[in-house]
Design a protein around this motif. Structure first.
Motif, PDB file in Angstrom:
ATOM      1  N   MET A 157       0.812  -1.183   0.000  1.00 54.56           N
ATOM      2  CA  MET A 157       0.000   0.000   0.000  1.00 54.56           C
ATOM      3  C   MET A 157       0.868   1.265   0.000  1.00 54.56           C
ATOM      4  O   MET A 157       0.560   2.209  -0.715  1.00 54.56           O
ATOM      5  CB  MET A 157      -0.882  -0.068   1.236  1.00 54.56           C
ATOM      6  CG  MET A 157      -1.875   0.975   1.249  1.00 54.56           C
ATOM      7  SD  MET A 157      -3.302   0.155   1.642  1.00 54.56           S
ATOM      8  CE  MET A 157      -4.620   0.741   1.677  1.00 54.56           C
ATOM      9  N   GLU A 158       1.907   1.185   0.829  1.00 54.27           N
ATOM     10  CA  GLU A 158       2.829   2.317   0.867  1.00 54.27           C
ATOM     11  C   GLU A 158       3.561   2.465  -0.452  1.00 54.27           C
ATOM     12  O   GLU A 158       3.820   3.572  -0.907  1.00 54.27           O
ATOM     13  CB  GLU A 158       3.843   2.123   2.004  1.00 54.27           C
ATOM     14  CG  GLU A 158       3.271   2.359   3.360  1.00 54.27           C
ATOM     15  CD  GLU A 158       4.321   2.179   4.446  1.00 54.27           C
ATOM     16  OE1 GLU A 158       5.517   2.390   4.177  1.00 54.27           O
ATOM     17  OE2 GLU A 158       3.930   1.841   5.552  1.00 54.27           O
ATOM     18  N   GLU A 161       2.338   1.600  -3.405  1.00 55.19           N
ATOM     19  CA  GLU A 161       1.400   2.185  -4.363  1.00 55.19           C
ATOM     20  C   GLU A 161       1.266   3.688  -4.151  1.00 55.19           C
ATOM     21  O   GLU A 161       1.209   4.468  -5.103  1.00 55.19           O
ATOM     22  CB  GLU A 161       0.028   1.521  -4.228  1.00 55.19           C
ATOM     23  CG  GLU A 161      -0.042   0.160  -4.810  1.00 55.19           C
ATOM     24  CD  GLU A 161      -1.429  -0.441  -4.618  1.00 55.19           C
ATOM     25  OE1 GLU A 161      -2.410   0.324  -4.429  1.00 55.19           O
ATOM     26  OE2 GLU A 161      -1.509  -1.658  -4.665  1.00 55.19           O
ATOM     27  N   GLN A 162       1.189   4.089  -2.899  1.00 51.24           N
ATOM     28  CA  GLN A 162       1.064   5.512  -2.579  1.00 51.24           C
ATOM     29  C   GLN A 162       2.320   6.268  -3.027  1.00 51.24           C
ATOM     30  O   GLN A 162       2.239   7.351  -3.596  1.00 51.24           O
ATOM     31  CB  GLN A 162       0.850   5.669  -1.075  1.00 51.24           C
ATOM     32  CG  GLN A 162       0.324   7.011  -0.684  1.00 51.24           C
ATOM     33  CD  GLN A 162       0.011   7.063   0.811  1.00 51.24           C
ATOM     34  OE1 GLN A 162       0.553   6.297   1.605  1.00 51.24           O
ATOM     35  NE2 GLN A 162      -0.886   7.939   1.158  1.00 51.24           N
ATOM     36  N   GLU A 167       2.194   6.604  -6.805  1.00 51.41           N
ATOM     37  CA  GLU A 167       1.273   7.655  -7.218  1.00 51.41           C
ATOM     38  C   GLU A 167       1.903   9.035  -7.021  1.00 51.41           C
ATOM     39  O   GLU A 167       1.775   9.913  -7.874  1.00 51.41           O
ATOM     40  CB  GLU A 167      -0.041   7.552  -6.418  1.00 51.41           C
ATOM     41  CG  GLU A 167      -0.939   6.428  -6.851  1.00 51.41           C
ATOM     42  CD  GLU A 167      -2.209   6.356  -6.002  1.00 51.41           C
ATOM     43  OE1 GLU A 167      -2.600   7.384  -5.405  1.00 51.41           O
ATOM     44  OE2 GLU A 167      -2.793   5.272  -5.950  1.00 51.41           O
TER      45      GLU A 167
END
Length: 173
Positions: free
Chosen positions: A1-2, A4-5, A8
């Motif tokens: 998740m980190e 992906e963030q 982005e």
């Protein structure tokens, strides 16, 4: 998740960075246009101000010519000749003149007709105070006194002022 963030954020930063050179070029162009506009406005204001001053000086010169019969004549060797009319009530068209030039930082009388007994004192005061306008006014007053039968000295000359500090040429008319 980190991850992906972070990806982005990296993509957003990359998109932002790709547009920065174009934005920077547009901003530089805008700043240049604004500088040109400011410079143009500054030049216009200065020109308008200078023209207004010139118009005011022309108006004052015309008024002095009309009311005092004052005329300025510029001659060779940086000589400025001032001619007054309307000094003598019995002969208003009679001309009273003096001519000056600047020698270094001091004025020098080149001509005075009719000769004023107080011209040396007036010149010395002018050179001391650097007030040419007062010198012109005082010379006219002395011409008026002379035209009215006074000796041209009157209250305008002081013994201390006429102690030889004035510079005059022998080429008087």
């Amino acid at each position: 998740m980190e991850a992906e963030q972070a990806l982005e954020e990296t993509n957003a930063a990359r998109e932002l960075a790709e547009g920065l050179p174009e934005q920077l070029a547009a901003l530089r162009e805008r700043v240049g246009e604004e500088r040109t506009a400011i410079e143009h406005a500054k030049n216009k204001a200065t020109g308008t101000s200078a023209m207004a001053k010139l118009d005011a000086l022309r108006g004052a010169s015309a008024m002095y010519a009309e009311r005092l019969g004052l005329r300025f004549e510029y001659g060779e060797a940086e000589r400025l000749r001032l001619v007054f009319k309307y000094v003598d009530a019995r002969a208003p068209e009679r001309e009273f003149t003096f001519a000056v030039r600047l020698r270094g930082t001091a004025y020098e009388v080149m001509e005075c007709a009719p000769m004023l007994a107080s011209i040396d004192a007036l010149l010395a005061e002018c050179n001391r105070s650097n007030d040419f306008g007062k010198f012109v006014r005082d010379a006219r007053k002395a011409f008026v006194e002379l035209a009215n039968g006074d000796d041209g000295v009157g209250a305008l000359a002081s013994p201390r002022a006429s102690a030889g500090r004035a510079t005059r040429s022998n080429s008087r008319r």
